[in-house]
Design an enzyme around this catalytic site. Structure first.
Site, PDB file in Angstrom:
ATOM      1  CE  LYS A   1      27.086  41.381  38.657  1.00  0.00           C
ATOM      2  NZ  LYS A   1      27.950  40.528  39.410  1.00  0.00           N
TER       3      LYS A   1
HETATM    4  C1  LIG Z   1      27.640  39.408  40.198  1.00  0.00           C
HETATM    5  C2  LIG Z   1      28.745  38.475  40.548  1.00  0.00           C
HETATM    6  C3  LIG Z   1      28.507  37.100  40.819  1.00  0.00           C
HETATM    7  C4  LIG Z   1      27.106  36.503  40.853  1.00  0.00           C
HETATM    8  O1  LIG Z   1      26.521  36.445  39.584  1.00  0.00           O
HETATM    9  P1  LIG Z   1      24.923  36.255  39.450  1.00  0.00           P
HETATM   10  O2  LIG Z   1      24.633  36.482  38.026  1.00  0.00           O
HETATM   11  O3  LIG Z   1      24.316  37.300  40.347  1.00  0.00           O
HETATM   12  O4  LIG Z   1      24.597  34.877  39.912  1.00  0.00           O
HETATM   13  C5  LIG Z   1      29.594  36.279  41.077  1.00  0.00           C
HETATM   14  N1  LIG Z   1      30.860  36.775  41.105  1.00  0.00           N
HETATM   15  C6  LIG Z   1      31.120  38.082  40.877  1.00  0.00           C
HETATM   16  C7  LIG Z   1      32.520  38.554  40.944  1.00  0.00           C
HETATM   17  C8  LIG Z   1      30.086  38.975  40.580  1.00  0.00           C
HETATM   18  O5  LIG Z   1      30.361  40.285  40.356  1.00  0.00           O
END
Ligand SMILES: *Cc1c(COP(=O)(O)O)cnc(C)c1O
Length: 491
Positions: free
Chosen positions: A129
């Site tokens: 993120k």
């Molecule tokens: C948010 C997240 C995901 C999922 O990603 P999306 O964009 O919601 O599909 C997968 N792994 C981790 C560690 C995350 O923080």
């Protein structure tokens, strides 16, 4: 570049379009749809060749300028240069170069097939993120300064998004963050990461309840349009278009780093929940990046896997959403999925609106083409390269163990879901890149279960749980929440 809502009536599409800066600070379009460009910018082979030599920040600039055509290029270049530095993405492991920002590591090479890990988790909160959120922080600060405006970001988190937002917005002028989390429900590491921030513009609010209670409070406040306008409330959730665009960059980077010519084929496996990450891969592919397959990996919450196997999109109720050991993928409704469905039904806003209204009234829709279904576009899914698979807790534990034994590296639970599904989708002559979405230290409980020892922590995180914490505990009471925000913003 103009943007249009996925639910815009066909007749209104042209007149209702907006520019990048118009949609930057917002979330959903006014009609409840999501924003997409009216057409994807195309990348030529010559451009790809030239981009092989660029730093990550320069590449980010080249891609962003195609989407953010209303931001002066010099400003955009400065923003990407400030964001993508090895100082920000400094948690590279041994054998990785922090200067690469998203370093690749070849796990296995046999019969012309390579299995490669692309690290997206070297930023401040150890999850992917940060790749987009750090840019968003700088873009928001830039846009607000231009308008001499303020923004109060209000959101709820079960862990990763909240901390990524706080680390991106801390100390930023004109921005405050009010982040709700379920009291005592996050891991000790996640709690410490958020609550140890002492910046005056960060407000951590622990709600006595579960994540859904916190999420409901955000919805209740956001639905009060008058309050929202008066208190300049905004969000940074995963449907934010700038977040999606920032994620497009690392697909290009991964492809270019894994190949020497544009003839070579690469597939990506993406641990998926809200469909934000893999949606960026889809956009990179639509721009002309030679991606072969895009493989969505889910955990036991397999809404997306079900769709890509059957054409049926069936959202789950809260009670049917499992709490798993890859918790950032525990979703029952994939909020970015509408962007792909819009494409799949031929960019028809009327159809898209009807399908997603059916999600609200009937809990889903069916594009399988079977009698009584809502359409037959499932047959077109393969043209977009999508495939899928799922993984369970036992798979995760076994995969973490195997990857440690075979390749000498400790991966987190979400990445383990990715590796498990990637291995089922290997093809001769095609490099498979698995996106590493978090570092193992964030989900230590399962690492301990799999390996009998703790995950390594990057420098600076050793004693994070012992740092002083700043947070308030509140009941799930909307009026009290509104009063708290009003007091602290002075608005
Ligand atoms: C948010 C997240 C995901 C999922 O990603 P999306 O964009 O919601 O599909 C997968 N792994 C981790 C560690 C995350 O923080």
């Amino acid at each position: 570049m103009q943007y249009v809502s996925t639910r815009a009536a066909s007749s209104a599409a042209a007149s209702s379009s907006q520019q990048f800066s118009d949609i930057l600070l917002g979330g959903l379009a006014a009609d409840g749809g999501l924003f997409l460009p009216t057409a994807y910018p195309q990348v030529t082979g010559a451009e790809l060749d030239a981009w092989r030599k660029l730093s990550y920040a320069e590449l980010a600039f080249e891609i962003l300028k195609k989407f953010a055509t209303d931001i002066p290029e010099a400003d955009l270049r400065a923003l990407t240069a400030k964001t993508y530095t090895q100082d920000v993405y400094k948690n590279a492991r041994q054998g990785e170069s922090a200067a690469d920002i998203t370093p690749l590591r070849v796990l296995e090479e046999a019969n012309g097939t390579k299995l490669v890990l692309q690290a997206l988790s070297n930023g401040p909160t150890l999850a992917f993120k940060d790749m987009a959120m750090q840019l968003l922080g700088n873009l928001f600060e830039y846009a607000l300064a231009k308008q001499n405006a303020e923004l109060n970001i209000f959101g709820a988190t079960s862990g990763d998004t909240g901390s990524a937002a706080e680390y991106a917005m801390r100390g930023k002028k004109g921005i405050r963050v009010f982040m709700l989390s379920p009291h005592k429900k996050m891991s000790a590491f996640q709690t410490a990461q958020m609550f140890s921030l002492q910046d005056p513009n960060i407000y951590n609010i622990a709600i006595e309840g579960v994540f859904d209670d916190a999420q409901d409070m955000v919805k209740a406040v956001s639905n009060d349009l008058e309050y929202k306008a008066k208190h300049k409330i905004g969000t940074v959730n995963s449907i934010n278009w700038a977040r999606v665009v920032a994620q497009v960059v690392y697909y290009f980077r991964g492809y270019l780093a894994a190949t020497t010519s544009n003839e070579q084929k690469v597939s990506f496996t993406v641990p998926s929940g809200n469909f934000g990450n893999i949606c960026a891969g889809h956009i990179a592919r639509m721009m002309g990046l030679p991606i072969d397959k895009l493989v969505a990996a889910t955990n036991e919450n397999d809404v997306l896997d079900e769709f890509f196997r059957t054409g049926v999109y069936r959202v789950r109720k809260s009670a049917e959403t499992y709490h798993t050991s890859s918790p950032s993928m525990d979703i029952s409704k994939a909020s970015n999925f509408e962007r792909f469905v819009y494409e799949l039904v031929g960019r028809d806003g009327d159809r898209t609106r009807a399908l997603f209204q059916k999600v609200e009234t009937h809990g889903g829709f069916d594009l399988s083409g079977k009698p009584g279904s809502d359409g037959d576009e499932f047959k077109l899914v393969a043209n977009y390269g999508f495939k899928s698979g799922k993984s369970t807790h036992d798979d995760r534990v076994n995969t973490i163990r195997d990857v440690a034994d075979d390749y000498g590296i400790v991966i987190d639970t979400h990445t383990a879901d990715g590796i498990k599904v990637a291995k089922e989708n290997l093809e001769p002559g095609v490099t498979m890149i698995v996106l590493e979405t978090a570092l193992a230290a964030k989900f230590n409980e399962t690492i301990l279960e799999a390996l009998g020892e703790d995950a390594e922590r990057p420098a600076g995180f050793e004693n994070i749980e012992d740092l002083p914490q700043k947070f308030v505990v509140m009941k799930a009471d909307v009026d009290a929440m509104k009063a708290y925000i009003a007091t602290n913003t002075g608005l």
